[in-house]
Design a protein around this motif. Structure first.
Motif, PDB file in Angstrom:
ATOM      1  N   TYR A  78       0.777  -1.062  -0.068  1.00  0.00           N
ATOM      2  CA  TYR A  78      -0.102  -0.047   0.026  1.00  0.00           C
ATOM      3  C   TYR A  78       0.751   1.060  -0.045  1.00  0.00           C
ATOM      4  CZ  TYR A  78      -3.269   3.544   1.557  1.00  0.00           C
ATOM      5  OH  TYR A  78      -4.051   4.591   1.696  1.00  0.00           O
TER       6      TYR A  78
ATOM      7  N   ARG B 125       2.128   6.843  -6.778  1.00  0.00           N
ATOM      8  CA  ARG B 125       1.213   7.777  -7.168  1.00  0.00           C
ATOM      9  C   ARG B 125       1.743   9.463  -6.980  1.00  0.00           C
ATOM     10  NH1 ARG B 125      -3.318   6.217  -3.858  1.00  0.00           N
ATOM     11  NH2 ARG B 125      -2.589   4.322  -3.891  1.00  0.00           N
ATOM     12  N   LEU B 126       2.435   9.508  -5.826  1.00  0.00           N
ATOM     13  CA  LEU B 126       2.869  10.601  -5.337  1.00  0.00           C
ATOM     14  C   LEU B 126       3.962  11.023  -6.493  1.00  0.00           C
ATOM     15  CD1 LEU B 126       2.953  10.490  -1.399  1.00  0.00           C
ATOM     16  CD2 LEU B 126       1.419  11.937  -3.156  1.00  0.00           C
TER      17      LEU B 126
ATOM     18  N   LYS C 155       2.765   1.717  -3.364  1.00  0.00           N
ATOM     19  CA  LYS C 155       1.765   2.222  -4.366  1.00  0.00           C
ATOM     20  C   LYS C 155       1.492   3.649  -4.228  1.00  0.00           C
ATOM     21  CE  LYS C 155      -0.724  -2.159  -5.456  1.00  0.00           C
ATOM     22  NZ  LYS C 155      -2.165  -2.791  -5.705  1.00  0.00           N
ATOM     23  N   LYS C 156       1.079   4.032  -2.869  1.00  0.00           N
ATOM     24  CA  LYS C 156       0.906   5.626  -2.783  1.00  0.00           C
ATOM     25  C   LYS C 156       2.195   6.432  -3.053  1.00  0.00           C
ATOM     26  CE  LYS C 156      -1.155   8.412   0.611  1.00  0.00           C
ATOM     27  NZ  LYS C 156      -2.238   8.490   1.466  1.00  0.00           N
TER      28      LYS C 156
END
Length: 103
Positions: A88, A95-96, A91-92
């Motif tokens: 998690y 994205r950032l 993935k975050k």
């Protein structure tokens, strides 16, 4: 146990007898596997299981089988939860980074 009457179901008692023969040096995992049409890894799994059970039996406060499995299940769930959190977070983070590159 003769070859004319192959064992279709390996009970705990039968497995224990075979593993004890291996521990006593009367036979080997490879010989048992060949004799009963098993894989060596199956027989080695029985040996590993027996060793874990013996270790538990020597403890001052041995765990019963259910408690052992529940403990192992709890540890596995914790490890799975940690892995899930890591995925998690990665993935975050990705994205950032993607958002940063697009701005």
């Amino acid at each position: 146990m003769s070859d004319d009457n192959p064992i279709k179901r390996w009970t705990a008692k039968r497995k224990a007898a075979v593993v004890m023969d291996i521990f006593k040096g009367k036979t080997t995992a490879a010989e048992i596997a060949r004799q009963y049409d098993l894989t060596v890894s199956e027989v080695e799994g029985w040996i590993d299981e027996a060793q874990r059970s013996m270790e538990n039996g020597f403890k001052a406060r041995p765990k019963d089988i259910r408690e052992q499995y529940e403990s192992e299940l709890r540890e596995t769930r914790e490890a799975l939860g940690e892995a899930h959190l890591q995925i998690y977070a990665l993935k975050k983070f990705k994205r950032l980074l993607d958002e940063d590159e697009n701005s």
